[in-house]
Each structure stands twice: as C-alpha cells, then as structure tokens.
Design a protein around this motif. Structure first.
Motif, PDB file in Angstrom:
ATOM      1  N   GLY A  58       0.799  -1.217   0.000  1.00 25.57           N
ATOM      2  CA  GLY A  58       0.000   0.000   0.000  1.00 25.57           C
ATOM      3  C   GLY A  58       0.833   1.268   0.000  1.00 25.57           C
ATOM      4  N   PHE A  59       2.015   1.227   0.595  1.00 29.50           N
ATOM      5  CA  PHE A  59       2.887   2.399   0.634  1.00 29.50           C
ATOM      6  C   PHE A  59       3.815   2.477  -0.578  1.00 29.50           C
ATOM      7  CE2 PHE A  59       2.481   2.070   5.480  1.00 29.50           C
ATOM      8  CZ  PHE A  59       1.420   2.961   5.502  1.00 29.50           C
ATOM      9  N   THR A  60       3.703   1.544  -1.494  1.00 27.12           N
ATOM     10  CA  THR A  60       4.523   1.542  -2.700  1.00 27.12           C
ATOM     11  C   THR A  60       3.744   2.180  -3.852  1.00 27.12           C
ATOM     12  OG1 THR A  60       5.627  -0.482  -1.983  1.00 27.12           O
ATOM     13  CG2 THR A  60       5.800   0.078  -4.322  1.00 27.12           C
ATOM     14  N   PRO A  61       4.293   3.221  -4.465  1.00 25.89           N
ATOM     15  CA  PRO A  61       3.590   3.832  -5.604  1.00 25.89           C
ATOM     16  C   PRO A  61       3.363   2.808  -6.719  1.00 25.89           C
ATOM     17  CG  PRO A  61       5.429   5.208  -4.882  1.00 25.89           C
ATOM     18  CD  PRO A  61       5.537   3.900  -4.141  1.00 25.89           C
ATOM     19  N   ARG A  62       2.280   2.960  -7.440  1.00 28.45           N
ATOM     20  CA  ARG A  62       1.898   1.994  -8.472  1.00 28.45           C
ATOM     21  C   ARG A  62       2.965   1.762  -9.537  1.00 28.45           C
ATOM     22  NH1 ARG A  62      -4.219   1.237  -9.327  1.00 28.45           N
ATOM     23  NH2 ARG A  62      -4.959   1.888  -7.308  1.00 28.45           N
ATOM     24  N   ASN A  63       3.662   2.791  -9.928  1.00 30.61           N
ATOM     25  CA  ASN A  63       4.641   2.666 -11.008  1.00 30.61           C
ATOM     26  C   ASN A  63       6.024   2.239 -10.521  1.00 30.61           C
ATOM     27  OD1 ASN A  63       2.516   3.606 -12.480  1.00 30.61           O
ATOM     28  ND2 ASN A  63       3.332   5.677 -12.735  1.00 30.61           N
ATOM     29  N   ALA A  64       6.212   2.139  -9.212  1.00 25.70           N
ATOM     30  CA  ALA A  64       7.532   1.829  -8.663  1.00 25.70           C
ATOM     31  C   ALA A  64       7.891   0.361  -8.905  1.00 25.70           C
ATOM     32  CB  ALA A  64       7.566   2.134  -7.177  1.00 25.70           C
ATOM     33  N   GLN A  65       9.146   0.116  -9.178  1.00 21.87           N
ATOM     34  CA  GLN A  65       9.651  -1.239  -9.363  1.00 21.87           C
ATOM     35  C   GLN A  65       9.788  -1.969  -8.034  1.00 21.87           C
ATOM     36  OE1 GLN A  65      10.082  -2.807 -12.207  1.00 21.87           O
ATOM     37  NE2 GLN A  65       9.429  -1.011 -13.351  1.00 21.87           N
ATOM     38  N   GLN A  66      10.076  -1.210  -6.981  1.00 18.78           N
ATOM     39  CA  GLN A  66      10.206  -1.808  -5.653  1.00 18.78           C
ATOM     40  C   GLN A  66       9.733  -0.807  -4.607  1.00 18.78           C
ATOM     41  OE1 GLN A  66      14.372  -2.692  -5.526  1.00 18.78           O
ATOM     42  NE2 GLN A  66      14.874  -0.774  -4.531  1.00 18.78           N
ATOM     43  N   ALA A  67       9.527  -1.300  -3.403  1.00 18.36           N
ATOM     44  CA  ALA A  67       9.031  -0.455  -2.320  1.00 18.36           C
ATOM     45  C   ALA A  67      10.086   0.566  -1.909  1.00 18.36           C
ATOM     46  CB  ALA A  67       8.652  -1.322  -1.129  1.00 18.36           C
ATOM     47  N   SER A  68       9.620   1.723  -1.480  1.00 14.00           N
ATOM     48  CA  SER A  68      10.554   2.739  -0.988  1.00 14.00           C
ATOM     49  C   SER A  68      10.977   2.378   0.427  1.00 14.00           C
ATOM     50  CB  SER A  68       9.890   4.116  -0.989  1.00 14.00           C
ATOM     51  OG  SER A  68       8.878   4.168   0.003  1.00 14.00           O
ATOM     52  N   ILE A  69      12.152   2.812   0.795  1.00 10.04           N
ATOM     53  CA  ILE A  69      12.652   2.534   2.147  1.00 10.04           C
ATOM     54  C   ILE A  69      11.728   3.185   3.179  1.00 10.04           C
ATOM     55  CG2 ILE A  69      14.562   2.985   3.714  1.00 10.04           C
ATOM     56  CD1 ILE A  69      16.314   1.928   1.689  1.00 10.04           C
ATOM     57  N   ALA A  70      11.273   4.387   2.892  1.00  8.22           N
ATOM     58  CA  ALA A  70      10.378   5.075   3.832  1.00  8.22           C
ATOM     59  C   ALA A  70       9.074   4.288   4.012  1.00  8.22           C
ATOM     60  CB  ALA A  70      10.080   6.488   3.340  1.00  8.22           C
ATOM     61  N   GLY A  71       8.536   3.741   2.935  1.00  8.42           N
ATOM     62  CA  GLY A  71       7.314   2.955   3.023  1.00  8.42           C
ATOM     63  C   GLY A  71       7.508   1.682   3.824  1.00  8.42           C
ATOM     64  N   VAL A  72       8.643   1.038   3.633  1.00  9.89           N
ATOM     65  CA  VAL A  72       8.941  -0.188   4.379  1.00  9.89           C
ATOM     66  C   VAL A  72       9.113   0.125   5.864  1.00  9.89           C
ATOM     67  CG1 VAL A  72      10.631  -2.034   4.706  1.00  9.89           C
ATOM     68  CG2 VAL A  72       9.934  -1.388   2.400  1.00  9.89           C
ATOM     69  N   ILE A  73       9.825   1.204   6.166  1.00  8.54           N
ATOM     70  CA  ILE A  73      10.032   1.585   7.567  1.00  8.54           C
ATOM     71  C   ILE A  73       8.700   1.947   8.222  1.00  8.54           C
ATOM     72  CG2 ILE A  73      11.054   3.357   9.070  1.00  8.54           C
ATOM     73  CD1 ILE A  73      13.493   3.308   7.164  1.00  8.54           C
TER      74      ILE A  73
END
Length: 173
Positions: A85-100
């Motif tokens: 849910g915290f990963t933007p739709r077009n992103a290849q992988q999750a952002s570190i901020a979203g994972v944290i």
C-alpha cells in the motif's frame, strides 16, 4: 489469510510465505535472530527462575497457536499489505520510507495487542507499560522478517520466546 493469499497469489513471498532466506540483508537478520534467541533465554532464566510449570497441552499450545496466528497476521499479511500500500503503483520496488513506516505500524500494533488486559470483570484495559518486551520483540522480528524475506525465522523466534521459560526453567509440580 485467504484474502491476502488471493491478493498476492502471484507473489506469496511478499507475505513472507517462503522457505527461502534470500532477503536483502540476511547476515544482519541472522545475527539479530541469534542474539534475540540468546537474549530470550537469558530473559527467561532471569524472569522465570524455576517458576514455570505447565501441562504439556499448555506448552504445545504456546509453541504453536500464538506463533501461527500472530506471525501470519503481523509480519505476514499486515506487513505485506502495508508495504504494498505504501509503494507507488509505477515503482519497481518499495521505498525505504514505506517499508520503515509499515514496519513501525506492525511493531506498534504487535505491542499494542500485547498491552491489552482484562480487569477481572470482563472489562478491557490498555496498559502501555504492561508488556514493553512485546514491543521490542515486534521490532526485532519485523527486522528479521524483512532481512530474510521469510516468516520462518520470526516464527521460530516467536515459538522460542513463548516456550523458553517452560523449557529452561521447568520444575515439577
């Protein structure tokens, strides 16, 4: 669990449902897991010095049910859905901020659930100070889960945390 598995059916590893330990920082996760297991043993010996005694069914329950339900929910379904849910739709992988952020939410919920008690009259009370150890475990186990990419080690650590006192500090009734 079924809904999450259906949503992530093409990539169950997103939920940690894999035996492979090939996460992004395995060495750190294995080190944290080993230190957590040792600290759990020492905590159990200190906290339950010769006072833990339960029947075998109680010990078997503690070795299985909390681990299965809590790990599959907190560090499996919930963590996977929040990271997604915290990963933007077009992103290849999750952002570190979203994972944290996802890890912080999961850890706080794990601690919060373990800080709820009853008042003896079917009322519920939330005591923030009641179980700080659960908060520490929540943080450590989510790091191990993210580091290995699997729920296997967090499940083993959870089982050990729930049963170490029975195993190390057992005395006969």
């Amino acid at each position: 669990m079924a809904v999450a598995a259906a949503l992530f059916r093409n990539n169950l590893a997103t939920l940690g449902l894999t035996f492979q330990q090939n996460g992004p920082f395995r060495a750190m996760a294995f080190t944290i897991a080993a230190l957590t297991a040792i600290a759990t043993a020492l905590w159990s010996i200190f906290y339950f010095p010769g006072v833990k005694s339960e029947t075998l069914p109680d010990i078997l329950y503690q070795a299985t049910m909390p681990t299965l339900e809590e790990e599959l929910w907190f560090r499996g379904d919930l963590l996977g859905m929040l990271v997604s849910g915290f990963t933007p739709r077009n992103a290849q992988q999750a952002s570190i901020a979203g994972v944290i952020l996802a890890a912080a939410i999961v850890s706080m919920q794990f601690w919060g659930v373990h800080s709820i008690g009853t008042d003896g009259d079917w009322g519920f009370i939330f005591q923030a100070w009641f179980n700080p150890v659960a908060g520490v475990y929540g943080i450590l186990w989510v790091i191990v889960r993210l580091g290995t990419g699997s729920l296997v080690l967090p499940m083993l650590l959870h089982t050990w945390a729930n049963t170490a006192g029975y195993i190390l500090c057992r005395h006969e009734r």
